[in-house]
Motif scaffolding. Sequence first.
Motif, PDB file in Angstrom:
ATOM      1  N   LYS A 130       1.312   0.111   1.250  1.00 41.58           N
ATOM      2  CA  LYS A 130       0.410   1.131   1.783  1.00 41.58           C
ATOM      3  C   LYS A 130       1.025   2.533   1.770  1.00 41.58           C
ATOM      4  O   LYS A 130       0.391   3.489   1.343  1.00 41.58           O
ATOM      5  CB  LYS A 130       0.016   0.779   3.229  1.00 41.58           C
ATOM      6  CG  LYS A 130      -0.673  -0.567   3.378  1.00 41.58           C
ATOM      7  CD  LYS A 130      -0.869  -0.888   4.853  1.00 41.58           C
ATOM      8  CE  LYS A 130      -1.462  -2.267   5.039  1.00 41.58           C
ATOM      9  NZ  LYS A 130      -1.549  -2.641   6.472  1.00 41.58           N
ATOM     10  N   PHE A 131       2.259   2.650   2.248  1.00 43.34           N
ATOM     11  CA  PHE A 131       2.802   3.971   2.532  1.00 43.34           C
ATOM     12  C   PHE A 131       4.129   4.267   1.855  1.00 43.34           C
ATOM     13  O   PHE A 131       4.732   5.310   2.135  1.00 43.34           O
ATOM     14  CB  PHE A 131       2.970   4.142   4.052  1.00 43.34           C
ATOM     15  CG  PHE A 131       1.684   4.101   4.813  1.00 43.34           C
ATOM     16  CD1 PHE A 131       0.769   5.126   4.708  1.00 43.34           C
ATOM     17  CD2 PHE A 131       1.376   3.011   5.628  1.00 43.34           C
ATOM     18  CE1 PHE A 131      -0.429   5.089   5.410  1.00 43.34           C
ATOM     19  CE2 PHE A 131       0.183   2.966   6.328  1.00 43.34           C
ATOM     20  CZ  PHE A 131      -0.722   4.005   6.221  1.00 43.34           C
ATOM     21  N   TYR A 132       4.596   3.405   0.971  1.00 40.76           N
ATOM     22  CA  TYR A 132       5.921   3.584   0.376  1.00 40.76           C
ATOM     23  C   TYR A 132       6.037   4.936  -0.331  1.00 40.76           C
ATOM     24  O   TYR A 132       6.946   5.723  -0.070  1.00 40.76           O
ATOM     25  CB  TYR A 132       6.205   2.439  -0.589  1.00 40.76           C
ATOM     26  CG  TYR A 132       7.606   2.435  -1.165  1.00 40.76           C
ATOM     27  CD1 TYR A 132       8.688   2.016  -0.395  1.00 40.76           C
ATOM     28  CD2 TYR A 132       7.844   2.822  -2.483  1.00 40.76           C
ATOM     29  CE1 TYR A 132       9.970   1.983  -0.919  1.00 40.76           C
ATOM     30  CE2 TYR A 132       9.128   2.803  -3.015  1.00 40.76           C
ATOM     31  CZ  TYR A 132      10.180   2.384  -2.227  1.00 40.76           C
ATOM     32  OH  TYR A 132      11.458   2.361  -2.742  1.00 40.76           O
ATOM     33  N   GLU A 133       5.109   5.238  -1.228  1.00 44.55           N
ATOM     34  CA  GLU A 133       5.151   6.499  -1.964  1.00 44.55           C
ATOM     35  C   GLU A 133       4.947   7.684  -1.024  1.00 44.55           C
ATOM     36  O   GLU A 133       5.630   8.710  -1.130  1.00 44.55           O
ATOM     37  CB  GLU A 133       4.084   6.505  -3.062  1.00 44.55           C
ATOM     38  CG  GLU A 133       4.110   7.756  -3.938  1.00 44.55           C
ATOM     39  CD  GLU A 133       3.009   7.772  -4.978  1.00 44.55           C
ATOM     40  OE1 GLU A 133       2.994   8.700  -5.803  1.00 44.55           O
ATOM     41  OE2 GLU A 133       2.148   6.856  -4.968  1.00 44.55           O
ATOM     42  N   HIS A 134       4.009   7.536  -0.095  1.00 43.58           N
ATOM     43  CA  HIS A 134       3.730   8.612   0.853  1.00 43.58           C
ATOM     44  C   HIS A 134       4.941   8.898   1.734  1.00 43.58           C
ATOM     45  O   HIS A 134       5.298  10.070   1.957  1.00 43.58           O
ATOM     46  CB  HIS A 134       2.534   8.235   1.729  1.00 43.58           C
ATOM     47  CG  HIS A 134       2.224   9.238   2.790  1.00 43.58           C
ATOM     48  ND1 HIS A 134       1.592  10.433   2.528  1.00 43.58           N
ATOM     49  CD2 HIS A 134       2.495   9.240   4.124  1.00 43.58           C
ATOM     50  CE1 HIS A 134       1.465  11.123   3.650  1.00 43.58           C
ATOM     51  NE2 HIS A 134       1.999  10.417   4.628  1.00 43.58           N
TER      52      HIS A 134
END
Length: 244
Positions: A85-89
Motif C-alpha cells: 500500500k505505502f512502500y513507494e509513498h
Amino acid sequence: MKFAVFTDVHGNMDALATVLRDIDRRGDIDHIYNLGDIIGIRHNTNEVLGMVTSRDDITSIAGNHDEAIMSVINQTPYPEDLKDKFYEHHHWIAEHLNPQYYEYLNQLPRTFNLEVAGQKVLGIHYEIENMMLEQPIDKVPFSPIVEPTASHMAHLFKDKEADLILFGHNHTLHHFIYEDVAYFNPGSVGLNRAPYTVYGIVTITPEQFNIEHVRVAYDNTRFIDGFEQKDVPGQQLIFDKFIQ
C-alpha cells in the motif's frame, strides 16, 4: 485538568493549523496530546513536524506510519502489512523528510500514562498487546482494527488498565463506556472526506471526566492540489481510501 487530544494528522498542515488555532482560541487548555501518525499519506511532512516540535505544550506518541517511515530512513526492516500500500509513498516521504526531525521521530514513545484526580488515562495509537510493546514495526505490533463498538473496544484493550483509553489509527470517532472504562478516538485530523477536521477535549475533575468532540471547518484546497503539484506517489490509493 482540561486537555486536548488529536490524532492522525498524516502530514496535513492546514488541518493541523486549524486544530491548533481552535485550541489556542479557547484559552483554557492545560496541555495537548498527539496520538500518533503525525506524518505519512499527505505531503506537508516537515511543516507539521515544525508545528508540533515548536510547542512545549504538546506530548506526542508514535503511530505505525511514523515508525514505518523511520524504518526506511534507519534502513531497518519495513513492515510487510504496509508494503503493498505505502512502500513507494513512504520512501517519497523519507526522501523529503528534514534530517533535523530524525531524532525526534526515533525517540517517540508508543504510550503515555496520566493519573489525574484519581483517574488513570492511557494514550496509545492503537492496541499493542503488552508482550508486543517493545517489538519493532516490522513485527506488526499494532493489533488488527476491529469494528467500533463498546464490547469490541473492551476486548481489544483487555490487557490495559485505565479508566480512560485514548487512541486513533482507524480515523473513525469512537466514544464508548464499557464496565466503567471509557474509550475515545476523536477521529483523524488530516484524513476526512469533507473539508473539516476534528479533535477532542477531556476535562477531569475529582468527581468525573467529560469528553467533548470538536469538529472545525477548514479550506482543504491547498492540501488536495498539493498531491498533483508535488507528484506524490500513491495518489489514487490515498484518494480512493481516505479522501474521495
